[in-house]
Design a protein around this motif. Sequence first.
Motif, PDB file in Angstrom:
ATOM      1  N   VAL A 160     -80.318  60.925 105.102  1.00 38.83           N
ATOM      2  CA  VAL A 160     -79.317  61.972 104.859  1.00 38.83           C
ATOM      3  C   VAL A 160     -79.945  63.138 104.106  1.00 38.83           C
ATOM      4  O   VAL A 160     -79.840  64.297 104.516  1.00 38.83           O
ATOM      5  CB  VAL A 160     -78.097  61.416 104.096  1.00 38.83           C
ATOM      6  CG1 VAL A 160     -77.195  62.539 103.616  1.00 38.83           C
ATOM      7  CG2 VAL A 160     -77.318  60.448 104.962  1.00 38.83           C
ATOM      8  N   GLU A 189     -70.749  65.761 116.119  1.00 40.00           N
ATOM      9  CA  GLU A 189     -70.676  66.338 114.777  1.00 40.00           C
ATOM     10  C   GLU A 189     -71.968  66.053 114.020  1.00 40.00           C
ATOM     11  O   GLU A 189     -72.522  66.937 113.363  1.00 40.00           O
ATOM     12  CB  GLU A 189     -69.480  65.788 113.993  1.00 40.00           C
ATOM     13  CG  GLU A 189     -69.415  66.366 112.586  1.00 40.00           C
ATOM     14  CD  GLU A 189     -68.268  65.841 111.747  1.00 40.00           C
ATOM     15  OE1 GLU A 189     -68.255  66.167 110.551  1.00 40.00           O
ATOM     16  OE2 GLU A 189     -67.400  65.112 112.262  1.00 40.00           O
ATOM     17  N   SER A 190     -72.460  64.816 114.108  1.00 41.97           N
ATOM     18  CA  SER A 190     -73.681  64.440 113.375  1.00 41.97           C
ATOM     19  C   SER A 190     -74.897  65.242 113.829  1.00 41.97           C
ATOM     20  O   SER A 190     -75.867  65.362 113.083  1.00 41.97           O
ATOM     21  CB  SER A 190     -73.963  62.941 113.524  1.00 41.97           C
ATOM     22  OG  SER A 190     -74.525  62.625 114.787  1.00 41.97           O
ATOM     23  N   SER A 194     -77.133  55.237 119.854  1.00 41.95           N
ATOM     24  CA  SER A 194     -76.421  55.105 118.583  1.00 41.95           C
ATOM     25  C   SER A 194     -75.362  54.027 118.708  1.00 41.95           C
ATOM     26  O   SER A 194     -74.727  53.897 119.755  1.00 41.95           O
ATOM     27  CB  SER A 194     -75.718  56.410 118.204  1.00 41.95           C
ATOM     28  OG  SER A 194     -76.637  57.436 117.991  1.00 41.95           O
ATOM     29  N   GLU A 252     -70.620  61.635 117.074  1.00 41.65           N
ATOM     30  CA  GLU A 252     -72.045  61.841 117.372  1.00 41.65           C
ATOM     31  C   GLU A 252     -72.353  63.330 117.454  1.00 41.65           C
ATOM     32  O   GLU A 252     -73.322  63.808 116.863  1.00 41.65           O
ATOM     33  CB  GLU A 252     -72.418  61.162 118.692  1.00 41.65           C
ATOM     34  CG  GLU A 252     -73.889  61.279 119.052  1.00 41.65           C
ATOM     35  CD  GLU A 252     -74.768  60.286 118.307  1.00 41.65           C
ATOM     36  OE1 GLU A 252     -75.883  60.677 117.906  1.00 41.65           O
ATOM     37  OE2 GLU A 252     -74.360  59.123 118.139  1.00 41.65           O
ATOM     38  N   GLN A 309     -68.290  55.534 111.824  1.00 42.70           N
ATOM     39  CA  GLN A 309     -69.572  55.645 111.135  1.00 42.70           C
ATOM     40  C   GLN A 309     -70.662  55.029 112.003  1.00 42.70           C
ATOM     41  O   GLN A 309     -70.471  53.964 112.611  1.00 42.70           O
ATOM     42  CB  GLN A 309     -69.555  54.931 109.779  1.00 42.70           C
ATOM     43  CG  GLN A 309     -68.747  55.644 108.737  1.00 42.70           C
ATOM     44  CD  GLN A 309     -68.853  54.990 107.376  1.00 42.70           C
ATOM     45  OE1 GLN A 309     -68.981  53.783 107.242  1.00 42.70           O
ATOM     46  NE2 GLN A 309     -68.802  55.826 106.342  1.00 42.70           N
ATOM     47  N   LEU A 320     -70.695  60.197 107.801  1.00 41.96           N
ATOM     48  CA  LEU A 320     -70.788  59.677 109.163  1.00 41.96           C
ATOM     49  C   LEU A 320     -71.732  58.482 109.287  1.00 41.96           C
ATOM     50  O   LEU A 320     -71.785  57.850 110.341  1.00 41.96           O
ATOM     51  CB  LEU A 320     -71.244  60.785 110.122  1.00 41.96           C
ATOM     52  CG  LEU A 320     -70.254  61.918 110.341  1.00 41.96           C
ATOM     53  CD1 LEU A 320     -70.880  63.019 111.177  1.00 41.96           C
ATOM     54  CD2 LEU A 320     -68.982  61.394 110.994  1.00 41.96           C
ATOM     55  N   LEU A 321     -72.471  58.180 108.225  1.00 36.16           N
ATOM     56  CA  LEU A 321     -73.414  57.063 108.273  1.00 36.16           C
ATOM     57  C   LEU A 321     -72.884  55.901 107.438  1.00 36.16           C
ATOM     58  O   LEU A 321     -72.474  56.078 106.291  1.00 36.16           O
ATOM     59  CB  LEU A 321     -74.784  57.489 107.750  1.00 36.16           C
ATOM     60  CG  LEU A 321     -75.455  58.646 108.493  1.00 36.16           C
ATOM     61  CD1 LEU A 321     -76.856  58.876 107.942  1.00 36.16           C
ATOM     62  CD2 LEU A 321     -75.481  58.431 109.990  1.00 36.16           C
ATOM     63  N   TRP A 376     -71.846  52.900 116.821  1.00 35.53           N
ATOM     64  CA  TRP A 376     -70.802  53.394 115.932  1.00 35.53           C
ATOM     65  C   TRP A 376     -69.750  52.317 115.728  1.00 35.53           C
ATOM     66  O   TRP A 376     -69.416  51.590 116.660  1.00 35.53           O
ATOM     67  CB  TRP A 376     -70.133  54.621 116.548  1.00 35.53           C
ATOM     68  CG  TRP A 376     -70.995  55.828 116.587  1.00 35.53           C
ATOM     69  CD1 TRP A 376     -71.935  56.141 117.541  1.00 35.53           C
ATOM     70  CD2 TRP A 376     -71.010  56.892 115.644  1.00 35.53           C
ATOM     71  NE1 TRP A 376     -72.527  57.339 117.228  1.00 35.53           N
ATOM     72  CE2 TRP A 376     -71.983  57.818 116.070  1.00 35.53           C
ATOM     73  CE3 TRP A 376     -70.302  57.144 114.475  1.00 35.53           C
ATOM     74  CZ2 TRP A 376     -72.246  58.983 115.375  1.00 35.53           C
ATOM     75  CZ3 TRP A 376     -70.564  58.308 113.778  1.00 35.53           C
ATOM     76  CH2 TRP A 376     -71.528  59.217 114.221  1.00 35.53           C
ATOM     77  N   LEU A 419     -72.822  64.750 106.342  1.00 36.62           N
ATOM     78  CA  LEU A 419     -73.591  63.827 107.174  1.00 36.62           C
ATOM     79  C   LEU A 419     -73.461  62.403 106.632  1.00 36.62           C
ATOM     80  O   LEU A 419     -73.285  61.451 107.395  1.00 36.62           O
ATOM     81  CB  LEU A 419     -75.057  64.247 107.232  1.00 36.62           C
ATOM     82  CG  LEU A 419     -75.976  63.388 108.097  1.00 36.62           C
ATOM     83  CD1 LEU A 419     -75.500  63.331 109.544  1.00 36.62           C
ATOM     84  CD2 LEU A 419     -77.411  63.911 108.018  1.00 36.62           C
ATOM     85  N   CYS A 422     -73.271  70.127 110.036  1.00 38.57           N
ATOM     86  CA  CYS A 422     -73.199  68.790 109.451  1.00 38.57           C
ATOM     87  C   CYS A 422     -74.560  68.363 108.918  1.00 38.57           C
ATOM     88  O   CYS A 422     -74.667  67.849 107.803  1.00 38.57           O
ATOM     89  CB  CYS A 422     -72.701  67.798 110.508  1.00 38.57           C
ATOM     90  SG  CYS A 422     -72.548  66.114 109.893  1.00 38.57           S
ATOM     91  N   ARG A 423     -75.608  68.567 109.698  1.00 38.09           N
ATOM     92  CA  ARG A 423     -76.942  68.101 109.310  1.00 38.09           C
ATOM     93  C   ARG A 423     -77.464  68.796 108.054  1.00 38.09           C
ATOM     94  O   ARG A 423     -78.250  68.229 107.318  1.00 38.09           O
ATOM     95  CB  ARG A 423     -77.911  68.294 110.478  1.00 38.09           C
ATOM     96  CG  ARG A 423     -77.569  67.402 111.663  1.00 38.09           C
ATOM     97  CD  ARG A 423     -78.416  67.708 112.879  1.00 38.09           C
ATOM     98  NE  ARG A 423     -79.809  67.349 112.668  1.00 38.09           N
ATOM     99  CZ  ARG A 423     -80.305  66.118 112.788  1.00 38.09           C
ATOM    100  NH1 ARG A 423     -79.505  65.116 113.087  1.00 38.09           N
ATOM    101  NH2 ARG A 423     -81.595  65.896 112.606  1.00 38.09           N
TER     102      ARG A 423
END
Length: 127
Positions: free
Chosen positions: A59, A23-24, A105, A21, A116, A39-40, A107, A36, A29-30
């Motif tokens: 994304v 990192e996202s 979120s 999270e 993810q 991670l999804l 995951w 990104l 990352c963004r």
Amino acid sequence: MGEGDVAGGVDGQVAEAMAAERESLSNACRSDAQRLGRLLAPDFHEFGSSGGEFGREVVDLVAAATDPEDEPIRVENLRGWLIADGVVMLKYTSESAGRRSNRTSLWRRVAPGRWQMFHHQGTPVAT
């Protein structure tokens, strides 16, 4: 040592999801659509704090709108729960560009140590 104390146990899974999270939410990352996107989940779904509903197209939208030099997103009160083995729910409050949102979120672990996000919701904090 209890299950929660070992990597992959309750605490280990929640900690790994929290790291993913964070990192996202990082500008590095963004601003990188490939990073990104990893991670999804393929079935990612978001109810955004804007009121919009999004899938993985977010994304490219996020990457285009993020400068690595932007002010970082602030995260407060990040906490998590293991819902089932390999599934973690996280809750926190974020602040970005003067806007605060409560966030949740979900995951799922897709490989050892690899997570993810498959669902996200942001709700503006009432002022």
